[in-house]
Enzyme design. Structure first.
Site, PDB file in Angstrom:
ATOM      1  N   ASN A 109      -6.981  14.091   3.110  1.00 17.13           N
ATOM      2  CA  ASN A 109      -7.030  14.183   1.924  1.00 17.13           C
ATOM      3  C   ASN A 109      -7.200  15.846   1.400  1.00 17.13           C
ATOM      4  O   ASN A 109      -7.620  16.021  -0.194  1.00 17.13           O
ATOM      5  CB  ASN A 109      -8.260  13.117   0.552  1.00 17.13           C
ATOM      6  CG  ASN A 109      -7.349  11.537   1.142  1.00 17.13           C
ATOM      7  OD1 ASN A 109      -5.656  11.092   1.155  1.00 17.13           O
ATOM      8  ND2 ASN A 109      -7.769  10.887   1.000  1.00 17.13           N
TER       9      ASN A 109
ATOM     10  N   GLU B  16     -14.680  -0.708   2.624  1.00 16.23           N
ATOM     11  CA  GLU B  16     -14.667   0.516   2.058  1.00 16.23           C
ATOM     12  C   GLU B  16     -14.937   0.622   0.830  1.00 16.23           C
ATOM     13  O   GLU B  16     -14.196  -0.210  -0.074  1.00 16.23           O
ATOM     14  CB  GLU B  16     -13.345   1.422   2.269  1.00 16.23           C
ATOM     15  CG  GLU B  16     -13.890   2.917   1.522  1.00 16.23           C
ATOM     16  CD  GLU B  16     -12.369   2.890   1.200  1.00 16.23           C
ATOM     17  OE1 GLU B  16     -11.443   4.621   1.376  1.00 16.23           O
ATOM     18  OE2 GLU B  16     -10.762   2.702   1.366  1.00 16.23           O
TER      19      GLU B  16
ATOM     20  N   ASP C 219      -9.825  -1.853   3.823  1.00 18.09           N
ATOM     21  CA  ASP C 219      -9.348  -0.203   2.366  1.00 18.09           C
ATOM     22  C   ASP C 219      -9.938  -0.802   0.753  1.00 18.09           C
ATOM     23  O   ASP C 219      -9.471  -1.245   0.759  1.00 18.09           O
ATOM     24  CB  ASP C 219      -7.983  -0.508   2.694  1.00 18.09           C
ATOM     25  CG  ASP C 219      -7.880   1.031   1.690  1.00 18.09           C
ATOM     26  OD1 ASP C 219      -8.211   1.877   2.068  1.00 18.09           O
ATOM     27  OD2 ASP C 219      -6.862   0.569   0.780  1.00 18.09           O
TER      28      ASP C 219
ATOM     29  N   ASP D  85     -20.232   6.706   2.069  1.00 21.79           N
ATOM     30  CA  ASP D  85     -19.558   7.864   1.774  1.00 21.79           C
ATOM     31  C   ASP D  85     -20.625   8.534   1.558  1.00 21.79           C
ATOM     32  O   ASP D  85     -20.201  10.421   1.417  1.00 21.79           O
ATOM     33  CB  ASP D  85     -18.635   8.065   1.106  1.00 21.79           C
ATOM     34  CG  ASP D  85     -16.911   7.191   1.437  1.00 21.79           C
ATOM     35  OD1 ASP D  85     -16.732   7.423   2.566  1.00 21.79           O
ATOM     36  OD2 ASP D  85     -16.120   6.729   0.323  1.00 21.79           O
ATOM     37  N   ASP D  86     -21.243   8.472   1.184  1.00 29.22           N
ATOM     38  CA  ASP D  86     -22.875   8.792   0.051  1.00 29.22           C
ATOM     39  C   ASP D  86     -23.097   9.672   1.487  1.00 29.22           C
ATOM     40  O   ASP D  86     -23.424  11.716   1.400  1.00 29.22           O
ATOM     41  CB  ASP D  86     -23.480   8.625  -0.100  1.00 29.22           C
ATOM     42  CG  ASP D  86     -23.425   8.357  -1.097  1.00 29.22           C
ATOM     43  OD1 ASP D  86     -22.229   8.499  -2.015  1.00 29.22           O
ATOM     44  OD2 ASP D  86     -23.932   8.235  -2.674  1.00 29.22           O
TER      45      ASP D  86
ATOM     46  N   HIS E  95     -10.194   9.683   7.970  1.00 29.60           N
ATOM     47  CA  HIS E  95      -9.479  10.526   8.194  1.00 29.60           C
ATOM     48  C   HIS E  95      -8.890  10.566   6.289  1.00 29.60           C
ATOM     49  O   HIS E  95      -8.444  11.718   6.533  1.00 29.60           O
ATOM     50  CB  HIS E  95      -8.262   8.687   8.498  1.00 29.60           C
ATOM     51  CG  HIS E  95      -8.502   8.236   6.793  1.00 29.60           C
ATOM     52  ND1 HIS E  95      -9.299   6.758   7.064  1.00 29.60           N
ATOM     53  CD2 HIS E  95      -7.893   7.373   5.939  1.00 29.60           C
ATOM     54  CE1 HIS E  95      -8.617   5.862   6.389  1.00 29.60           C
ATOM     55  NE2 HIS E  95      -7.934   6.280   5.106  1.00 29.60           N
TER      56      HIS E  95
ATOM     57  N   HIS F  67     -12.980  -1.699  -3.395  1.00 27.61           N
ATOM     58  CA  HIS F  67     -13.351  -1.447  -5.139  1.00 27.61           C
ATOM     59  C   HIS F  67     -11.854  -1.671  -6.425  1.00 27.61           C
ATOM     60  O   HIS F  67     -12.018  -1.568  -7.429  1.00 27.61           O
ATOM     61  CB  HIS F  67     -14.229  -0.296  -5.884  1.00 27.61           C
ATOM     62  CG  HIS F  67     -13.428   0.596  -5.281  1.00 27.61           C
ATOM     63  ND1 HIS F  67     -13.641   1.001  -3.607  1.00 27.61           N
ATOM     64  CD2 HIS F  67     -11.663   1.240  -5.722  1.00 27.61           C
ATOM     65  CE1 HIS F  67     -13.003   1.891  -3.234  1.00 27.61           C
ATOM     66  NE2 HIS F  67     -11.984   2.546  -4.252  1.00 27.61           N
TER      67      HIS F  67
ATOM     68  N   GLN G 155     -11.498  12.374   4.213  1.00 28.81           N
ATOM     69  CA  GLN G 155     -11.944  13.552   4.100  1.00 28.81           C
ATOM     70  C   GLN G 155     -11.459  14.585   4.789  1.00 28.81           C
ATOM     71  O   GLN G 155     -11.957  15.517   4.749  1.00 28.81           O
ATOM     72  CB  GLN G 155     -13.295  13.001   4.918  1.00 28.81           C
ATOM     73  CG  GLN G 155     -14.064  11.775   3.960  1.00 28.81           C
ATOM     74  CD  GLN G 155     -14.416  12.245   2.474  1.00 28.81           C
ATOM     75  OE1 GLN G 155     -14.111  13.022   2.440  1.00 28.81           O
ATOM     76  NE2 GLN G 155     -13.953  10.794   1.620  1.00 28.81           N
TER      77      GLN G 155
END
Length: 572
Positions: A383, A283, A246, A308-309, A378, A249, A380
């Site tokens: 949240n 991630e 997870d 994610d893009d 989960h 970054h 997208q």
């Protein structure tokens, strides 16, 4: 005879292990380690540690928390479990189709054993890799899993360590690999006692959750070992095939060798020892291809990463949403770029961040399978304020593009039939003050977007959790049954046609007409034709229709493919 070990460099005088009414002093060793040998402490024996006569706490490396994260740990012997997967030789990440599962809401019972009963559905769908959201023990009964505090112990309400092993064993018996989501960037707010033992956290870096996990400050060697041993244990002791880490970054590490590189190296060595492939997936919000660049080429050597893009480009296009980070996405040009180059932001300006972002992917040297792409996941869904999912038609379009892409496709549970059930943010913190704080924070988060507090579900309300469970009667009813067939057909086509699973990014060619609203993705001898306009239109293309979301209204001939509005087709 059982040996109890504890890293407690903060202890100044004594460390003891409590076994019921019996207290056993521990012996000090180098670098903050303490040990004690105890006879007759077999499977299930409860124990806890006390530092300098302080309160008794669970073992930071506890394998089993049968009575919750605040209670004593229990001795767990991995050797007592009878595995049946000796013939299992692993699963490849290249060519995989992943399926993300939250154990607690995947079935009505919400357990590892209940999940086994639905594995045949995944096999018939064409899934090859089951990705479990975090299962490390957390406070309360139900939650997303990202508030884990006993990182070595599978959540007891799900079925504990034996339950997880039964699920993995059952997956392997059906030819399914297992990927486990793990969280190393923070721990949950309730039941986290690590700081009482040693410098597990540092104020050198700040995170959204407070002090950072100590990966590069004084005392960090043992903290890094804690993380590495945790990762290797899932592979070795629980037989999982992959880990998804997870938010890497938020792993703040300024040492010369980043923790991700160390993990990659250790996992590759473990794979060689076990004789089966093991995968590490990150991630990352950085859009930095060095994450998945091999160590020999100067990268971290992580095998794959979420992209994610791709999701944002698809979501913004089919929904028209432009709030938050979607403000950078939504055009056909954007979609065309991510379908062939992985990242939209690859050194480009991001209005959402008010700066340039990302780094280009080398399309000739970086395989597409290293990027995990999804229409939904989960994050997208959950949240969003109400946890609402995409419509059946929107999913049909997204599935056609993802499942014929060069990337590793991932589905979120229920997506394949267009589940009408939401998937909302839910927690179960017993502490009423913490529960109230989470509720208030959640509602404040959505105030800038016009949501009234009463419209945002209370995470601590049991009804929020219950609403998020899948309804397994839906797949047999219209329109869900049609979408399920669509997903199965697309996955089968991907498996039987090498052109549609080809991971070479430089072999992907995308053409589009922004004004007209059509896009064509060339995948070998196949073309995926998308019409996002409201009305049907003729797209200049020769070939015959192989699959179409609206087959009765999709025609090919005379040098054009006629595609109805808001629809998609695969042409050969």
């Amino acid at each position: 005879m059982a040996t109890f070990r504890l890293w407690a460099p903060l202890a100044t005088d004594t460390v003891t292990v409590h076994l019921g009414p019996v207290t056993v002093p521990m012996e000090r060793h180098n670098r903050g380690w303490w040990t004690a040998e105890v006879s007759d402490a077999g499977q299930g024996t409860r124990y806890a540690f006390s530092v300098d006569e302080g309160p008794a706490r669970p073992d930071p490396r506890s394998r089993w928390q049968p009575d919750g994260v605040h209670a004593p740990s229990a001795v767990y012997e991995h050797s007592l479990f009878a595995w049946t997967d000796d013939a299992w030789r692993g699963v490849g990440l290249a060519g995989a189709v992943a399926y993300e599962v939250h154990v607690g809401t995947f079935t009505a019972s919400g357990t590892f054993d209940a999940a086994i009963e639905r594995l045949d559905h995944l096999v018939s769908l064409g899934v090859t890799l089951v990705e479990l959201m975090p299962v490390a023990a957390f406070d309360g009964v139900h939650g997303w899993g990202y508030d884990g505090v006993a990182l070595f112990a599978p959540h007891e309400p799900y079925g504990g360590p034996d339950g997880l092993k039964r699920l993995v064993d059952a997956c392997h018996a059906r030819g399914l690999g297992v990927c486990l989501d793990v969280v190393y960037n923070h721990l949950g707010p309730s039941g986290n006692y690590l700081a009482e033992f040693g410098p597990y956290f540092t104020d050198k870096h700040s995170t959204p959750w407070g002090s950072a996990v100590n990966l590069d400050d004084a005392g960090s060697d043992e903290v890094r070992r804690f993380v590495i041993d945790n990762a290797l244990g899932w592979y070795r002791d629980f037989h999982v095939d992959a880990l998804r880490v997870d938010a890497v970054h938020a792993l703040h590490d300024e040492r010369a060798v980043h923790i991700l590189e160390v993990l990659s190296e250790e996992i590759d060595a473990t794979a060689a020892a076990l004789g089966r492939p093991l995968w590490l997936i990150a991630e990352s919000d950085r859009n930095d291809p060095r994450t998945v660049t091999p160590r020999e080429a100067g990268g971290y050597g992580v095998h794959g990463q979420w992209d994610d893009d791709v999701h944002h480009a698809l979501h913004a296009l089919v929904t028209g949403e432009r709030d938050g980070y979607y403000c950078d996405f939504g055009s056909l040009a954007c979609l065309a770029k991510v379908l062939s180059s992985a990242f939209f932001h690859d050194g480009t300006w991001s209005a959402y961040r008010d700066r340039t972002h990302g780094r280009p992917v080398d399309r000739e040297r970086t395989a597409g399978w290293r990027f995990v792409a999804s229409v939904q996941n989960h994050d997208q869904i959950g949240n969003r304020a109400a946890g609402d999912r995409l419509s059946v038609d929107e999913l049909a379009i997204g599935a056609a593009l993802i499942l014929t892409s060069p990337y590793t496709p991932m589905l979120f549970m229920g997506e394949e039939w267009g589940a009408a059930t939401p998937w909302q943010f839910f927690t179960d913190f017993p502490d009423p003050e913490l529960a109230a704080s989470v509720r208030t924070g959640r509602r404040r988060e959505f105030e800038p977007y016009g949501w009234k507090p009463s419209e945002v579900p209370d995470p601590g309300d049991p009804a929020t959790f219950e609403r998020s469970k899948l309804d397994w009667s839906e797949p047999a009813r219209a329109p869900h049954d049609a979408l399920l067939r669509w997903y199965r057909d697309l996955i089968q086509l991907r498996r039987t046609e090498p052109d549609l699973a080809d991971p070479r990014l430089d072999r992907v060619d995308v053409s589009y007409d922004e004004a007209a609203g059509w896009l064509v993705v060339a995948r070998g001898r196949f073309r995926v034709v998308l019409n996002v306009a409201e009305d049907a239109q003729d797209v200049p293309l020769t070939g015959s229709v192989v699959l179409a979301w609206r087959p009765d209204d999709t025609k090919a001939g005379n040098g054009v493919v006629s595609v109805p509005g808001r629809s998609v087709a695969v042409v050969r």
